[in-house]
Design a protein around this motif. Structure first.
Motif, PDB file in Angstrom:
ATOM      1  N   PRO A 195     -15.225  51.780 -40.268  1.00 54.01           N
ATOM      2  CA  PRO A 195     -15.036  51.171 -41.508  1.00 54.01           C
ATOM      3  C   PRO A 195     -15.825  51.592 -42.675  1.00 54.01           C
ATOM      4  O   PRO A 195     -17.084  51.879 -42.532  1.00 54.01           O
ATOM      5  CB  PRO A 195     -15.254  49.844 -41.048  1.00 54.01           C
ATOM      6  N   SER A 196     -15.336  51.634 -43.912  1.00 54.52           N
ATOM      7  CA  SER A 196     -16.004  51.924 -44.956  1.00 54.52           C
ATOM      8  C   SER A 196     -16.790  50.949 -45.616  1.00 54.52           C
ATOM      9  O   SER A 196     -16.814  49.738 -44.911  1.00 54.52           O
ATOM     10  CB  SER A 196     -14.980  52.541 -45.977  1.00 54.52           C
ATOM     11  N   ARG A 197     -17.589  51.267 -46.446  1.00 57.95           N
ATOM     12  CA  ARG A 197     -18.667  50.122 -46.936  1.00 57.95           C
ATOM     13  C   ARG A 197     -18.008  48.956 -47.394  1.00 57.95           C
ATOM     14  O   ARG A 197     -18.292  47.815 -47.287  1.00 57.95           O
ATOM     15  CB  ARG A 197     -19.515  50.575 -47.949  1.00 57.95           C
ATOM     16  N   ASP A 198     -16.795  49.214 -48.020  1.00 55.12           N
ATOM     17  CA  ASP A 198     -16.066  47.862 -48.693  1.00 55.12           C
ATOM     18  C   ASP A 198     -15.557  46.883 -47.645  1.00 55.12           C
ATOM     19  O   ASP A 198     -14.961  45.912 -47.916  1.00 55.12           O
ATOM     20  CB  ASP A 198     -15.211  48.372 -49.712  1.00 55.12           C
ATOM     21  N   CYS A 235     -25.612  59.833 -48.004  1.00 57.18           N
ATOM     22  CA  CYS A 235     -24.470  58.776 -47.370  1.00 57.18           C
ATOM     23  C   CYS A 235     -23.128  59.051 -47.902  1.00 57.18           C
ATOM     24  O   CYS A 235     -22.884  59.766 -49.001  1.00 57.18           O
ATOM     25  CB  CYS A 235     -24.842  57.447 -47.783  1.00 57.18           C
ATOM     26  N   ASP A 236     -21.962  58.229 -47.300  1.00 54.19           N
ATOM     27  CA  ASP A 236     -20.919  58.478 -47.531  1.00 54.19           C
ATOM     28  C   ASP A 236     -20.050  57.247 -47.315  1.00 54.19           C
ATOM     29  O   ASP A 236     -19.773  56.728 -46.338  1.00 54.19           O
ATOM     30  CB  ASP A 236     -19.969  59.458 -46.638  1.00 54.19           C
ATOM     31  N   PRO A 237     -20.077  56.291 -48.459  1.00 54.52           N
ATOM     32  CA  PRO A 237     -19.373  54.950 -48.352  1.00 54.52           C
ATOM     33  C   PRO A 237     -18.018  54.902 -47.945  1.00 54.52           C
ATOM     34  O   PRO A 237     -17.719  53.724 -47.725  1.00 54.52           O
ATOM     35  CB  PRO A 237     -19.404  54.552 -50.038  1.00 54.52           C
ATOM     36  N   THR A 238     -17.396  55.881 -47.986  1.00 52.62           N
ATOM     37  CA  THR A 238     -15.942  55.777 -47.430  1.00 52.62           C
ATOM     38  C   THR A 238     -15.779  55.993 -45.960  1.00 52.62           C
ATOM     39  O   THR A 238     -14.967  55.652 -45.293  1.00 52.62           O
ATOM     40  CB  THR A 238     -15.068  56.972 -48.131  1.00 52.62           C
ATOM     41  N   ALA A 239     -17.231  56.591 -45.620  1.00 49.49           N
ATOM     42  CA  ALA A 239     -17.027  56.740 -43.909  1.00 49.49           C
ATOM     43  C   ALA A 239     -16.292  57.658 -43.327  1.00 49.49           C
ATOM     44  O   ALA A 239     -15.833  57.743 -41.976  1.00 49.49           O
ATOM     45  CB  ALA A 239     -16.724  55.498 -43.144  1.00 49.49           C
ATOM     46  N   ARG A 240     -15.888  58.629 -44.223  1.00 46.98           N
ATOM     47  CA  ARG A 240     -14.805  59.745 -43.521  1.00 46.98           C
ATOM     48  C   ARG A 240     -15.753  60.868 -42.984  1.00 46.98           C
ATOM     49  O   ARG A 240     -15.005  61.642 -42.231  1.00 46.98           O
ATOM     50  CB  ARG A 240     -14.062  60.209 -44.868  1.00 46.98           C
ATOM     51  N   ARG A 241     -16.991  60.906 -43.470  1.00 43.01           N
ATOM     52  CA  ARG A 241     -17.861  61.936 -43.116  1.00 43.01           C
ATOM     53  C   ARG A 241     -18.626  61.279 -41.833  1.00 43.01           C
ATOM     54  O   ARG A 241     -19.625  60.574 -42.077  1.00 43.01           O
ATOM     55  CB  ARG A 241     -18.681  62.616 -43.881  1.00 43.01           C
TER      56      ARG A 241
END
Length: 279
Positions: A195-198, A235-241
């Protein structure tokens, strides 16, 4: 002294892909592990602290004493939890085998729901009385199991502030587990992606120095970890990486993606069925 206190935590070989993303967990930080329900968050935290071999205080309101003990014995021996349960029921050398496997692990488990600050204070006092030092790692499983923090955002923020103060006062790395939304569009359309940060409930992943987002693909047992917040690194807030490793839920272990771990220890020729029959 402050620069020395922020040194990197001991590395765990199974997490090499995560370190490859530039993730550097450090002493004295607050670390959040966030994920949807059933993504082995507790298993990951338990495996992580046992592999680091640092004096650890683990507060568990999410796992029962039986579950945690079985997972630990399974992790240390390579036997499945069913084999552990059967061996403990059989007693004798089988029970001794598991008890010996757990000896020497610098881990103290504290159970009780909800988690209270009084319980944390008492366990810390007991740890200092025994070892004349604070634990180097404190795990809180999980944030929503703190008293009055089940659903109240203000209470959860107060808990996060308290955990930050705890890390500063003791110098311990504080690992807190938290939930991500199961009802978002991403959770329904791509449930096996971190899951992404949001999507972390309450937006609380922005508070710690390091926030990790986790997901488990139950079909391939691929375990995916994204760094959605890191104060001193990428970091990657979208969690795609994300980093990918292999999860072995039956023995509560993790390994590099290309490496497989057998479910049962080769040193144990007996089976759960034979033990139960003997018992």
């Amino acid at each position: 002294m402050n620069a020395e206190s922020g040194k990197e935590l001991p590395r765990v070989p199974a997490f090499e892909a995560l370190y490859g993303l530039g993730c550097r967990p450090r002493h004295g930080e607050v670390v959040m592990i966030a994920g949807r329900s059933g993504t082995q968050k507790s298993g990951l935290a338990l495996y992580w602290v046992t592999q680091m071999r640092l004096p650890t205080l683990y507060f568990s309101a999410d796992m029962s004493a039986f579950t945690a003990s079985s997972r630990l014995a399974s992790m240390m021996t390579g036997d499945t939890t069913a084999m552990v349960e059967a061996g403990m029921a059989a007693g004798g050398r089988h029970r001794a085998h598991y008890i010996d496997a757990l000896s020497g692990i610098p881990l103290t488990l504290a159970f009780g729901s909800p988690i209270t600050w009084q319980a944390i204070d008492e366990e810390l006092e007991a740890h200092v009385e025994l070892w004349d030092s604070f634990p180097q790692v404190i795990v809180c499983d999980n944030l929503m199991d703190f008293a009055e923090a089940e659903s109240d955002y203000t209470a959860q923020m107060a808990v996060m502030s308290g955990l930050t103060e705890l890390a500063r006062a003791t110098g311990a790395t504080v690992i807190v587990l938290h939930h991500a939304s199961d009802k978002s569009w991403e959770a329904k359309s791509d449930p096996w992606a971190p899951p992404s940060r949001d999507q972390v409930k309450g937006g609380l992943s922005e508070k710690p120095e390091l926030s990790l987002s986790v997901a488990l693909d139950p079909t391939s047992h691929e375990y995916r970890i994204a760094v959605i917040k890191q104060r001193m690194g990428p970091c990657d807030p979208t969690a795609r990486r994300y980093a990918t490793m292999r999860c072995h839920p039956e023995v509560t272990r993790f390994s590099p993606l290309e490496k497989l771990i057998p479910a049962a220890s080769p040193s144990q020729p007996w089976s759960p069925t034979k033990i139960l029959d003997a018992a």
